[in-house]
Design an enzyme around this catalytic site. Sequence first.
Site, PDB file in Angstrom:
ATOM      1  N   LYS A   1       0.840  -1.202   0.000  1.00 29.67           N
ATOM      2  CA  LYS A   1       0.000   0.000   0.000  1.00 29.67           C
ATOM      3  C   LYS A   1       0.879   1.258   0.000  1.00 29.67           C
ATOM      4  O   LYS A   1       0.611   2.214  -0.723  1.00 29.67           O
ATOM      5  CB  LYS A   1      -0.943  -0.012   1.214  1.00 29.67           C
ATOM      6  CG  LYS A   1      -2.024  -1.084   1.081  1.00 29.67           C
ATOM      7  CD  LYS A   1      -2.751  -1.402   2.381  1.00 29.67           C
ATOM      8  CE  LYS A   1      -3.664  -2.616   2.181  1.00 29.67           C
ATOM      9  NZ  LYS A   1      -4.308  -3.081   3.406  1.00 29.67           N
TER      10      LYS A   1
ATOM     11  N   GLN B   1      -4.839  -1.796   9.632  1.00 32.34           N
ATOM     12  CA  GLN B   1      -4.573  -3.075   8.971  1.00 32.34           C
ATOM     13  C   GLN B   1      -5.132  -4.227   9.805  1.00 32.34           C
ATOM     14  O   GLN B   1      -4.844  -4.353  10.990  1.00 32.34           O
ATOM     15  CB  GLN B   1      -3.053  -3.248   8.750  1.00 32.34           C
ATOM     16  CG  GLN B   1      -2.683  -4.516   8.011  1.00 32.34           C
ATOM     17  CD  GLN B   1      -3.242  -4.568   6.586  1.00 32.34           C
ATOM     18  OE1 GLN B   1      -3.228  -3.575   5.865  1.00 32.34           O
ATOM     19  NE2 GLN B   1      -3.748  -5.720   6.184  1.00 32.34           N
TER      20      GLN B   1
ATOM     21  N   ASP C   1     -11.267   2.126   3.948  1.00 37.31           N
ATOM     22  CA  ASP C   1     -11.553   0.693   3.826  1.00 37.31           C
ATOM     23  C   ASP C   1     -13.042   0.454   3.559  1.00 37.31           C
ATOM     24  O   ASP C   1     -13.437  -0.635   3.138  1.00 37.31           O
ATOM     25  CB  ASP C   1     -11.183  -0.023   5.143  1.00 37.31           C
ATOM     26  CG  ASP C   1      -9.925  -0.869   5.004  1.00 37.31           C
ATOM     27  OD1 ASP C   1      -9.545  -1.179   3.858  1.00 37.31           O
ATOM     28  OD2 ASP C   1      -9.338  -1.221   6.043  1.00 37.31           O
TER      29      ASP C   1
END
Length: 288
Positions: A50, A94, A117
């Site tokens: 990422k 994460q 997200d």
Amino acid sequence: MSAVRLDGKACAADLEERLKQRIAACQVQPHLAVIIVGNDPASHVYVNNKIRSCERLGIRSTHIELPEDTEESVVADYIRSMNEQEDLHGILIQSPLPKHMDEESLTELINPHKDVDGFHPVNLGRLVQGRTDGMIPCTPSGVMEMLRWAEVDLTGKKAVVLGRSFNVGMPQALLLAARGADATVTVVHSRTKDAKAECLQADIIVAAVGRPEMVQVDWVKEGAIVVDVGINRVDDSTRERGWRLAGDVHPDVEAIASLLSPVPGGVGPMTVAMLMANTVTAAEFMSS
Ligand code: NAP
């Protein structure tokens, strides 16, 4: 028949080109913060991917690494402070977090506009309302982008989604059934009586179960489109490292499908690209 490869890397590269133009036109530099807690090696690989993607695109990134035994309140404080930071547009925690942390509560602390997200209940709720212009979970939206890129017409097609997780299967089913996509969707899960029979009726199968190579060649109708979301590490003594990555779809499905996404190189790169897209969308929204 031998399936055409649904090439996630190429699709992600195309999307990145479009994102570069949006970033150039954006009034602020998009800025993504990634919080990772603990030492899970796969998570560190994902986070590094990422960060590299941010660097390629000119998105600023902040990378917060915290030890496994960090208190949940410390992560909560980071989120609260990032919510207030005007020059920061996306916050990603994460997954998985260490077992002593409540991932749902932490997700709910994120400002929904910064929830790149797409897991905040506000954003998942918008999706249920059919509003597909906000922060949508990156993996299912990456699958939709791949299908658009391959010019697949979903209207009236029978789609089967294997898996009903909040992060992949359920939002995938909603996106396939949403107005504009217009597929007729069946969701298969661990209590489904006959997953094979459901799959055999499908024009499109999206497999997101986390079961290596579960979808066998005799589960698939000739000419069906098969998207493999699964990422599973399986033992393989023929490899120097002793393992290989396997999807949820058996590679023999290539012989019968019309389009098949590979693992790796399919949905994985699209997930990262959609995260970048959500970050740019957040920056555009907050600077407008
Ligand atoms: P998850 O939260 O574990 O959900 C798995 C789903 O599969 C559950 O709904 C479960 O049903 C269902 N399932 C499990 N065994 C089944 C069976 N035998 N028959 C039918 N359904 C079954 O996993 P996830 O987060 O959705 O991820 C799924 C896979 O996608 C994993 O391999 C993961 O690594 C991969 N993934 C890939 C990406 C990417 O970027 N490519 C991103 C996210 C996830 P129940 O609800 O009944 O338990």
